[in-house]
Design an enzyme around this catalytic site. Structure first.
Site, mmCIF file in Angstrom:
data_model
loop_
_atom_site.group_PDB
_atom_site.id
_atom_site.type_symbol
_atom_site.label_atom_id
_atom_site.label_comp_id
_atom_site.label_asym_id
_atom_site.label_seq_id
_atom_site.Cartn_x
_atom_site.Cartn_y
_atom_site.Cartn_z
ATOM 1 N N CYS A 74 43.675 45.420 57.647
ATOM 2 C CA CYS A 74 43.312 46.784 56.425
ATOM 3 C C CYS A 74 44.724 46.368 55.936
ATOM 4 O O CYS A 74 46.061 47.373 57.270
ATOM 5 C CB CYS A 74 43.148 47.650 56.233
ATOM 6 S SG CYS A 74 42.375 48.454 54.841
ATOM 7 N N HIS A 151 38.614 36.140 52.870
ATOM 8 C CA HIS A 151 38.821 36.293 50.945
ATOM 9 C C HIS A 151 38.618 35.307 50.306
ATOM 10 O O HIS A 151 39.225 33.985 50.683
ATOM 11 C CB HIS A 151 40.371 36.955 50.741
ATOM 12 C CG HIS A 151 40.481 38.234 50.967
ATOM 13 N ND1 HIS A 151 40.634 39.563 50.428
ATOM 14 C CD2 HIS A 151 41.331 38.828 52.336
ATOM 15 C CE1 HIS A 151 41.003 40.378 50.609
ATOM 16 N NE2 HIS A 151 41.364 39.899 52.464
ATOM 17 N N GLU A 200 36.493 45.032 47.695
ATOM 18 C CA GLU A 200 36.176 44.667 49.275
ATOM 19 C C GLU A 200 34.719 44.656 49.838
ATOM 20 O O GLU A 200 33.795 45.364 49.092
ATOM 21 C CB GLU A 200 37.333 46.044 50.146
ATOM 22 C CG GLU A 200 38.960 45.671 49.268
ATOM 23 C CD GLU A 200 39.170 46.479 50.325
ATOM 24 O OE1 GLU A 200 39.287 46.293 51.630
ATOM 25 O OE2 GLU A 200 40.126 47.365 50.217
ATOM 26 N N CYS A 209 44.500 46.933 47.643
ATOM 27 C CA CYS A 209 43.290 46.156 49.100
ATOM 28 C C CYS A 209 44.744 45.030 49.642
ATOM 29 O O CYS A 209 44.935 44.097 48.892
ATOM 30 C CB CYS A 209 42.773 45.031 48.678
ATOM 31 S SG CYS A 209 42.407 43.797 50.482
ATOM 32 N N GLY A 212 43.953 42.046 50.618
ATOM 33 C CA GLY A 212 43.524 41.131 49.595
ATOM 34 C C GLY A 212 45.444 40.370 48.549
ATOM 35 O O GLY A 212 45.116 39.340 47.795
#
Length: 274
Positions: A74, A151, A200, A209, A212
């Site tokens: 993260c 992703h 997410e 994010c 992301g």
């Protein structure tokens, strides 16, 4: 038994941090993570973060989504704990080692090297991940990148017009993605700017994010849509992503830079959540 916590956020993507670097904190399972993340009956957060000592790094970071699932990486949380640490740090995650460094612009994080092979995304079967021959309704031909977690990115005319709250969970749980997937819809503004919204995996729509932003920037760079340093504009604010293949000493590594904030500190009674 009262347990201390720190509430933090990166561009509105918020975290409850259990800091066990010095003092012991309880082990976290899916039930405890989900209970603490609940915004009605718990403290409330997108992700629960547990820090602990470890060998080979300054500390270990475990990341639990709001549904209790543990995930690999993260970016926003890495910036948050980098701020908490207050100095350059090597952080061990399920996705590998990450480096955070305080800067004049916030916290810079070395997010490692992106991966593109279908089996490490992972996908259920082989295909080209640069332009995938799949679609869900009008969202089609995405690109896929693993930046510590998986992703899929769709480039669209207007990201704000996409019904991501409806399509996000459909794509996230599609059998094509055996580990589920984070879903990104992005609009290229110019060669230095991208607008992005993210569904997410395990958390839903969030204001920002970090992984992301990294994955979307890398996908756009691979397609030749943007330069190798871009600003990704999320609902919570901007992140700067640099993928300089010839960066000294770190070819092909991603650097993400942006702010992090400590909101408040408190304690909770552990027995209330068990």
């Amino acid at each position: 038994m009262r347990i201390p916590f720190v509430k933090m956020h990166g561009l509105g993507n918020d975290f409850v941090v259990l800091d066990g670097r010095v003092d012991a904190v309880p082990d976290v399972d899916a039930a405890l993570a989900a209970a603490l993340a609940d915004r009605h009956t718990g403290i409330g957060c997108d992700q629960l973060i547990r820090l602990s000592p470890c060998e080979g790094a300054d500390f270990r970071m475990q990341i639990f989504n709001a549904d209790g699932s543990e995930v690999e990486a993260c970016g926003n949380a890495t910036r948050a704990v980098g701020l908490l640490h207050g100095a350059p740090a090597t952080i061990l995650t399920l996705g590998g080692l990450l480096q955070s460094t305080p800067t004049a612009d916030g916290i810079a994080v070395d997010m490692g090297v992106p991966r593109f092979d279908w089996e490490v995304i992972p996908l259920a079967y082989a295909m080209d991940t640069l332009t995938m021959p799949v679609g869900w309704e009008h969202l089609d031909a995405p690109t896929a990148v693993n930046v510590g977690n998986p992703h899929v990115i769709f480039f669209v005319r207007d990201t704000d017009a996409e019904d991501l709250a409806r399509l996000g969970p459909i794509i996230e749980t599609d059998p094509l993605f055996p580990a589920r997937i984070n879903v990104n819809v992005a609009t290229i503004l110019d060669r230095q700017n991208i607008r992005l919204r993210v569904w997410e995996r395990g958390a839903g729509l969030t204001r920002a994010c970090g992984t992301g932003a990294c994955a979307t920037a890398i996908g756009a760079m691979r397609r030749g849509l943007v330069d190798r340093r871009v600003t990704v504009h999320l609902p919570g604010g901007p992140l700067v992503i640099d993928w300089s293949a010839d960066a000294p000493g770190a070819p092909g590594r991603i650097t993400m830079t942006g702010p992090a904030t400590e909101a408040f500190r408190g304690t909770f009674e552990l027995s209330d959540y068990q």
